[in-house]
Motif scaffolding. Structure first.
Motif, PDB file in Angstrom:
ATOM      1  N   GLY A  90       0.874  -1.328   0.050  1.00  0.00           N
ATOM      2  CA  GLY A  90       0.187  -0.021   0.065  1.00  0.00           C
ATOM      3  C   GLY A  90       0.725   1.360  -0.165  1.00  0.00           C
ATOM      4  N   THR A  91       2.231   1.278   0.193  1.00  0.00           N
ATOM      5  CA  THR A  91       2.962   2.258   0.134  1.00  0.00           C
ATOM      6  C   THR A  91       4.312   1.830  -0.705  1.00  0.00           C
ATOM      7  OG1 THR A  91       4.470   1.627   2.086  1.00  0.00           O
ATOM      8  CG2 THR A  91       2.187   3.000   2.332  1.00  0.00           C
ATOM      9  N   ALA A  92       5.393   2.514  -0.803  1.00  0.00           N
ATOM     10  CA  ALA A  92       6.691   2.155  -1.037  1.00  0.00           C
ATOM     11  C   ALA A  92       7.447   1.263  -0.225  1.00  0.00           C
ATOM     12  CB  ALA A  92       7.360   3.350  -1.859  1.00  0.00           C
ATOM     13  N   SER A  94       9.224  -1.369   1.752  1.00  0.00           N
ATOM     14  CA  SER A  94      10.030  -2.366   1.267  1.00  0.00           C
ATOM     15  C   SER A  94       9.883  -3.864   0.995  1.00  0.00           C
ATOM     16  CB  SER A  94      11.350  -2.459   1.905  1.00  0.00           C
ATOM     17  OG  SER A  94      12.336  -3.629   1.396  1.00  0.00           O
ATOM     18  N   ILE A  95       9.296  -4.488  -0.105  1.00  0.00           N
ATOM     19  CA  ILE A  95       8.877  -5.704  -0.188  1.00  0.00           C
ATOM     20  C   ILE A  95      10.143  -6.879  -0.106  1.00  0.00           C
ATOM     21  CG2 ILE A  95       7.256  -4.981  -2.129  1.00  0.00           C
ATOM     22  CD1 ILE A  95       8.876  -6.371  -4.252  1.00  0.00           C
ATOM     23  N   THR A  96      11.315  -6.159  -0.334  1.00  0.00           N
ATOM     24  CA  THR A  96      12.599  -7.193   0.005  1.00  0.00           C
ATOM     25  C   THR A  96      12.701  -7.433   1.419  1.00  0.00           C
ATOM     26  OG1 THR A  96      14.123  -5.164   0.079  1.00  0.00           O
ATOM     27  CG2 THR A  96      13.791  -6.292  -1.952  1.00  0.00           C
ATOM     28  N   LEU A  97      12.219  -6.408   2.235  1.00  0.00           N
ATOM     29  CA  LEU A  97      12.304  -6.668   3.733  1.00  0.00           C
ATOM     30  C   LEU A  97      11.362  -7.751   3.903  1.00  0.00           C
ATOM     31  CD1 LEU A  97      12.884  -3.223   5.492  1.00  0.00           C
ATOM     32  CD2 LEU A  97      14.540  -5.288   5.019  1.00  0.00           C
ATOM     33  N   LEU A  98      10.234  -7.532   3.415  1.00  0.00           N
ATOM     34  CA  LEU A  98       8.957  -8.680   3.747  1.00  0.00           C
ATOM     35  C   LEU A  98       9.335 -10.019   3.098  1.00  0.00           C
ATOM     36  CD1 LEU A  98       5.329  -7.795   3.105  1.00  0.00           C
ATOM     37  CD2 LEU A  98       6.295 -10.212   2.244  1.00  0.00           C
ATOM     38  N   ILE A  99       9.935 -10.300   1.848  1.00  0.00           N
ATOM     39  CA  ILE A  99      10.541 -11.284   1.530  1.00  0.00           C
ATOM     40  C   ILE A  99      11.312 -12.003   2.355  1.00  0.00           C
ATOM     41  CG2 ILE A  99      11.782 -12.395  -0.648  1.00  0.00           C
ATOM     42  CD1 ILE A  99      10.486 -10.106  -2.411  1.00  0.00           C
ATOM     43  N   GLN A 100      12.437 -11.315   2.902  1.00  0.00           N
ATOM     44  CA  GLN A 100      13.450 -11.818   3.795  1.00  0.00           C
ATOM     45  C   GLN A 100      12.845 -12.679   5.129  1.00  0.00           C
ATOM     46  OE1 GLN A 100      15.858  -8.624   5.149  1.00  0.00           O
ATOM     47  NE2 GLN A 100      17.562  -9.194   3.432  1.00  0.00           N
ATOM     48  N   GLY A 120       7.526  -1.414  -2.683  1.00  0.00           N
ATOM     49  CA  GLY A 120       8.916  -0.671  -3.189  1.00  0.00           C
ATOM     50  C   GLY A 120       9.998  -1.888  -3.315  1.00  0.00           C
ATOM     51  N   THR A 121      10.767  -1.286  -4.230  1.00  0.00           N
ATOM     52  CA  THR A 121      11.688  -2.284  -4.626  1.00  0.00           C
ATOM     53  C   THR A 121      13.346  -1.647  -4.585  1.00  0.00           C
ATOM     54  OG1 THR A 121      11.802  -1.946  -6.918  1.00  0.00           O
ATOM     55  CG2 THR A 121      10.670  -3.719  -6.417  1.00  0.00           C
ATOM     56  N   PHE A 125      17.763   2.071   2.949  1.00  0.00           N
ATOM     57  CA  PHE A 125      18.078   1.293   4.145  1.00  0.00           C
ATOM     58  C   PHE A 125      17.426  -0.249   4.150  1.00  0.00           C
ATOM     59  CE2 PHE A 125      17.692   5.349   5.832  1.00  0.00           C
ATOM     60  CZ  PHE A 125      19.279   5.914   5.993  1.00  0.00           C
ATOM     61  N   SER A 126      17.227  -0.720   2.896  1.00  0.00           N
ATOM     62  CA  SER A 126      16.612  -1.943   2.483  1.00  0.00           C
ATOM     63  C   SER A 126      17.588  -2.441   1.352  1.00  0.00           C
ATOM     64  CB  SER A 126      15.367  -2.021   2.281  1.00  0.00           C
ATOM     65  OG  SER A 126      14.449  -1.444   3.046  1.00  0.00           O
ATOM     66  N   PRO A 127      17.725  -3.861   1.299  1.00  0.00           N
ATOM     67  CA  PRO A 127      18.585  -4.298   0.215  1.00  0.00           C
ATOM     68  C   PRO A 127      17.473  -4.236  -1.242  1.00  0.00           C
ATOM     69  CG  PRO A 127      17.546  -6.146   1.679  1.00  0.00           C
ATOM     70  CD  PRO A 127      17.260  -4.730   2.226  1.00  0.00           C
ATOM     71  N   THR A 128      18.048  -3.910  -2.164  1.00  0.00           N
ATOM     72  CA  THR A 128      17.288  -3.769  -3.471  1.00  0.00           C
ATOM     73  C   THR A 128      16.844  -5.164  -4.149  1.00  0.00           C
ATOM     74  OG1 THR A 128      19.319  -3.937  -4.874  1.00  0.00           O
ATOM     75  CG2 THR A 128      18.694  -1.755  -3.853  1.00  0.00           C
ATOM     76  N   ILE A 129      16.120  -5.010  -4.691  1.00  0.00           N
ATOM     77  CA  ILE A 129      15.554  -6.316  -5.402  1.00  0.00           C
ATOM     78  C   ILE A 129      16.630  -6.954  -6.326  1.00  0.00           C
ATOM     79  CG2 ILE A 129      14.333  -5.381  -7.717  1.00  0.00           C
ATOM     80  CD1 ILE A 129      12.611  -7.773  -5.418  1.00  0.00           C
ATOM     81  N   ASP A 130      17.456  -6.062  -6.803  1.00  0.00           N
ATOM     82  CA  ASP A 130      18.394  -6.715  -7.742  1.00  0.00           C
ATOM     83  C   ASP A 130      19.412  -7.500  -6.497  1.00  0.00           C
ATOM     84  OD1 ASP A 130      17.797  -5.925 -10.082  1.00  0.00           O
ATOM     85  OD2 ASP A 130      18.661  -3.975  -9.984  1.00  0.00           O
ATOM     86  N   TYR A 131      19.522  -7.000  -5.585  1.00  0.00           N
ATOM     87  CA  TYR A 131      20.462  -7.550  -4.595  1.00  0.00           C
ATOM     88  C   TYR A 131      19.806  -8.794  -4.132  1.00  0.00           C
ATOM     89  CZ  TYR A 131      23.230  -8.623  -0.328  1.00  0.00           C
ATOM     90  OH  TYR A 131      23.804  -8.998   0.802  1.00  0.00           O
ATOM     91  N   LEU A 132      18.651  -8.922  -3.964  1.00  0.00           N
ATOM     92  CA  LEU A 132      18.233 -10.330  -3.509  1.00  0.00           C
ATOM     93  C   LEU A 132      18.105 -11.226  -4.640  1.00  0.00           C
ATOM     94  CD1 LEU A 132      16.552  -9.624  -0.851  1.00  0.00           C
ATOM     95  CD2 LEU A 132      14.584 -10.168  -1.703  1.00  0.00           C
ATOM     96  N   ASP A 133      17.807 -10.968  -6.084  1.00  0.00           N
ATOM     97  CA  ASP A 133      17.924 -11.706  -6.979  1.00  0.00           C
ATOM     98  C   ASP A 133      19.417 -12.177  -7.221  1.00  0.00           C
ATOM     99  OD1 ASP A 133      17.232 -12.976  -9.488  1.00  0.00           O
ATOM    100  OD2 ASP A 133      18.149 -11.304 -10.631  1.00  0.00           O
ATOM    101  N   LYS A 134      20.408 -11.012  -7.087  1.00  0.00           N
ATOM    102  CA  LYS A 134      21.913 -11.556  -7.732  1.00  0.00           C
ATOM    103  C   LYS A 134      22.817 -12.091  -6.552  1.00  0.00           C
ATOM    104  CE  LYS A 134      21.405  -9.471 -11.885  1.00  0.00           C
ATOM    105  NZ  LYS A 134      20.245 -10.146 -12.381  1.00  0.00           N
TER     106      LYS A 134
END
Length: 139
Positions: A90-92, A94-100, A120-121, A125-134
């Motif tokens: 519902g906002t930007a 961080s989805i990466t924190l949720l995924i973690q 948000g991706t 102060f959160s890992p980026t989606i590319d960081y999670l992927d790579k």
């Protein structure tokens, strides 16, 4: 029930999120107080609230006080069933924190899961989606 003081250390959301992840994995109830007490704007933010909601859905947990700004929550998990989850932060937030927070419980789910998250991706102060992927998911 395990009691956790969320103001410990940096008093950030990381402590809250991982407490919920480990609660889900161990199937032990947890009560977290003083959530994000070390922050300028304490309490749950959207990504924390939605992490709780997704974990709650994945393991049919009972949870109290799952609202933005809450400074205390309880979480009582059951078996990790998995399944299909669609969540919009519902906002930007961080989805990466949720995924973690949900990736480890999903590894132990009874069935294959499909997760769709909107948010948000590239959040400060959160890992980026590319960081999670790579880095995190690089096999």
């Amino acid at each position: 029930m395990i009691n956790i003081d969320g103001s410990y250390g940096l008093g950030s959301g990381q402590l809250t999120r991982y407490a919920l992840t480990f609660s889900t994995l161990s199937q032990k109830a947890v009560k977290i107080t003083n959530i994000r007490a070390g922050r300028k704007d304490p309490g749950l933010k959207y990504q924390h609230m939605h992490a709780i909601k997704v974990l709650q859905e994945l393991c049919n947990a009972e949870a109290t006080n799952v609202t933005v700004g809450a400074k205390e929550v309880t979480f009582k998990p059951n078996e990790i069933k998995g399944g299909k989850v669609k969540e919009d932060i519902g906002t930007a937030g961080s989805i990466t924190l949720l995924i973690q927070n949900i990736i480890y419980p999903l590894m132990f789910a009874e069935k294959t899961s499909k997760i769709e998250i909107t948010g948000g991706t590239e959040v400060s102060f959160s890992p980026t989606i590319d960081y999670l992927d790579k880095v995190i998911f690089h096999f």
